[in-house]
Design a protein around this motif. Sequence first.
Motif, PDB file in Angstrom:
ATOM      1  N   ALA A   1      91.626  37.404 -16.104  1.00 15.19           N
ATOM      2  CA  ALA A   1      92.640  38.229 -16.780  1.00 15.19           C
ATOM      3  C   ALA A   1      92.923  39.604 -16.193  1.00 15.19           C
ATOM      4  CB  ALA A   1      91.934  37.933 -18.204  1.00 15.19           C
ATOM      5  N   TYR A   2      91.563  40.486 -15.813  1.00 18.76           N
ATOM      6  CA  TYR A   2      92.387  41.389 -15.934  1.00 18.76           C
ATOM      7  C   TYR A   2      93.189  41.902 -14.735  1.00 18.76           C
ATOM      8  CZ  TYR A   2      87.240  43.420 -17.817  1.00 18.76           C
ATOM      9  OH  TYR A   2      86.240  43.253 -18.490  1.00 18.76           O
ATOM     10  N   LEU A   3      92.832  41.289 -13.856  1.00 17.21           N
ATOM     11  CA  LEU A   3      93.995  40.816 -12.433  1.00 17.21           C
ATOM     12  C   LEU A   3      95.423  40.906 -12.566  1.00 17.21           C
ATOM     13  CD1 LEU A   3      91.870  39.447  -9.228  1.00 17.21           C
ATOM     14  CD2 LEU A   3      93.320  41.937  -9.521  1.00 17.21           C
ATOM     15  N   ILE A   4      95.539  39.901 -14.048  1.00 17.07           N
ATOM     16  CA  ILE A   4      97.075  39.244 -13.738  1.00 17.07           C
ATOM     17  C   ILE A   4      97.801  40.490 -14.424  1.00 17.07           C
ATOM     18  CG2 ILE A   4      98.045  37.610 -15.261  1.00 17.07           C
ATOM     19  CD1 ILE A   4      96.352  35.261 -13.951  1.00 17.07           C
ATOM     20  N   THR A   5      96.654  41.265 -15.311  1.00 11.89           N
ATOM     21  CA  THR A   5      97.518  42.202 -16.548  1.00 11.89           C
ATOM     22  C   THR A   5      97.053  43.067 -15.985  1.00 11.89           C
ATOM     23  OG1 THR A   5      95.889  41.782 -18.272  1.00 11.89           O
ATOM     24  CG2 THR A   5      96.708  43.336 -18.302  1.00 11.89           C
TER      25      THR A   5
ATOM     26  N   LYS B   1      99.485  41.718 -22.647  1.00 11.72           N
ATOM     27  CA  LYS B   1      98.098  41.701 -21.596  1.00 11.72           C
ATOM     28  C   LYS B   1      97.713  40.069 -21.883  1.00 11.72           C
ATOM     29  CE  LYS B   1      93.519  41.853 -24.154  1.00 11.72           C
ATOM     30  NZ  LYS B   1      93.653  40.994 -24.911  1.00 11.72           N
ATOM     31  N   VAL B   2      97.014  40.130 -20.102  1.00 11.23           N
ATOM     32  CA  VAL B   2      96.543  38.193 -20.251  1.00 11.23           C
ATOM     33  C   VAL B   2      94.947  38.403 -21.142  1.00 11.23           C
ATOM     34  CG1 VAL B   2      96.031  36.465 -18.924  1.00 11.23           C
ATOM     35  CG2 VAL B   2      97.997  37.627 -18.840  1.00 11.23           C
TER      36      VAL B   2
ATOM     37  N   GLN C   1      92.347  49.232 -20.914  1.00 10.93           N
ATOM     38  CA  GLN C   1      91.087  48.849 -19.646  1.00 10.93           C
ATOM     39  C   GLN C   1      91.113  47.992 -18.545  1.00 10.93           C
ATOM     40  OE1 GLN C   1      89.128  48.232 -23.604  1.00 10.93           O
ATOM     41  NE2 GLN C   1      88.262  50.032 -23.196  1.00 10.93           N
ATOM     42  N   TYR C   2      92.390  47.136 -19.727  1.00  5.86           N
ATOM     43  CA  TYR C   2      92.389  45.782 -18.570  1.00  5.86           C
ATOM     44  C   TYR C   2      93.143  46.175 -17.683  1.00  5.86           C
ATOM     45  CZ  TYR C   2      90.450  41.772 -21.683  1.00  5.86           C
ATOM     46  OH  TYR C   2      91.051  40.832 -22.195  1.00  5.86           O
TER      47      TYR C   2
END
Lengths: 142, 212
Positions: free
Chosen positions: A112-116, A128-129, A33-34
Amino acid sequence: MPSFKLSTSLFAILGLVIAFSNCQSKESVEKAQYVANGRKLFATHCQNCHGADGKGLGKLYPPLDDTLFYKEHQDKLACYIKYGIDTTIHVHGIAYNSKMPENPTLTPIDIAYLITYITTEFGNSETKVSVDDVNKQLENCQ
Amino acid sequence: MIRIHFIFSFLVGLSLLACQTEKKKLPIYGNREAEEKVVDGKTIVDTIYHTIPNYEFLNQDSVIITNKVFENKIYISNFFFTHCPTICPTMQRNLLKFYEKYKGDPRIAFLSHSIDFKYDSPSVLKSYANKLGVDSEQWQFVTGDKASIYKMADNYFVYAKEDKNVPGGYDHQGYLVLVDHDKRIRAAYDGTDDEQVQLLFNDVETLLKEYE
């Protein structure tokens, strides 16, 4: 009733296995999902310069596949995304000095989504971050 | 009777085939006017097409270039600025694909106009070109005074405007415009759209064939 006992314990083992695999898949579903959310944000905020394939553009904008860069700067990635970069950085040993613009509208969960997404898609990361990680990083931005 | 039908349909088929083998030509864009001319004592009607007018711009090497630079060449033109945060990187990434495909090919050239007349001096353009990976005269990056650059955008039918309310300070369209030997516009596609860029690749080949 030895046969009944055997089947009960088999059921118990099966139950444990299912519970365990559910645990794992919950983790991986969350990561997926991330990554999915990160992909959308990437298209809006990053893709223009870094390219859909994350390969950057010449020596203007760096590629996003330098795993060593991620390792060395893993506690600063959130700061880079949120506040931009106006110093020279080295990616794959090549100097990049174009200013990276800031992204003030991005929230910690967006980051967090972007880095993951970026570290998974281009940097082969398997983790996951979390928002907590991002918040911790943002507190220490210079 | 049946025989006549057969011959007739054969002829129709043949003429269709002839149509198909005719060379595909690109349209000519812009307004056109009819002009009457007297040639050898006879009055003929000539069509005047929209063309890119003469210009003088300063390039990345601080040299003044005019449209003579593209004599006997087709070229792809666009409008950008070096610190453009929105459409330019994608558009230039796509134009770079053409540059790399036709690198060293004397039949085709590239012309990027900066619409940021304040910041994009020749040295800024030079550094930008080098970082993009462009190191030849085949791709010209030019600057000029505000009025002449923006007027030139009009001539290519590309919208460009100074606007404080958009990121980067300039609002503009990301068209890649294909121009022929007679300075006529023969194709224009959105340089940020992969499918349209593919169509431009086809059109460039079609236009090059016109001059074979």
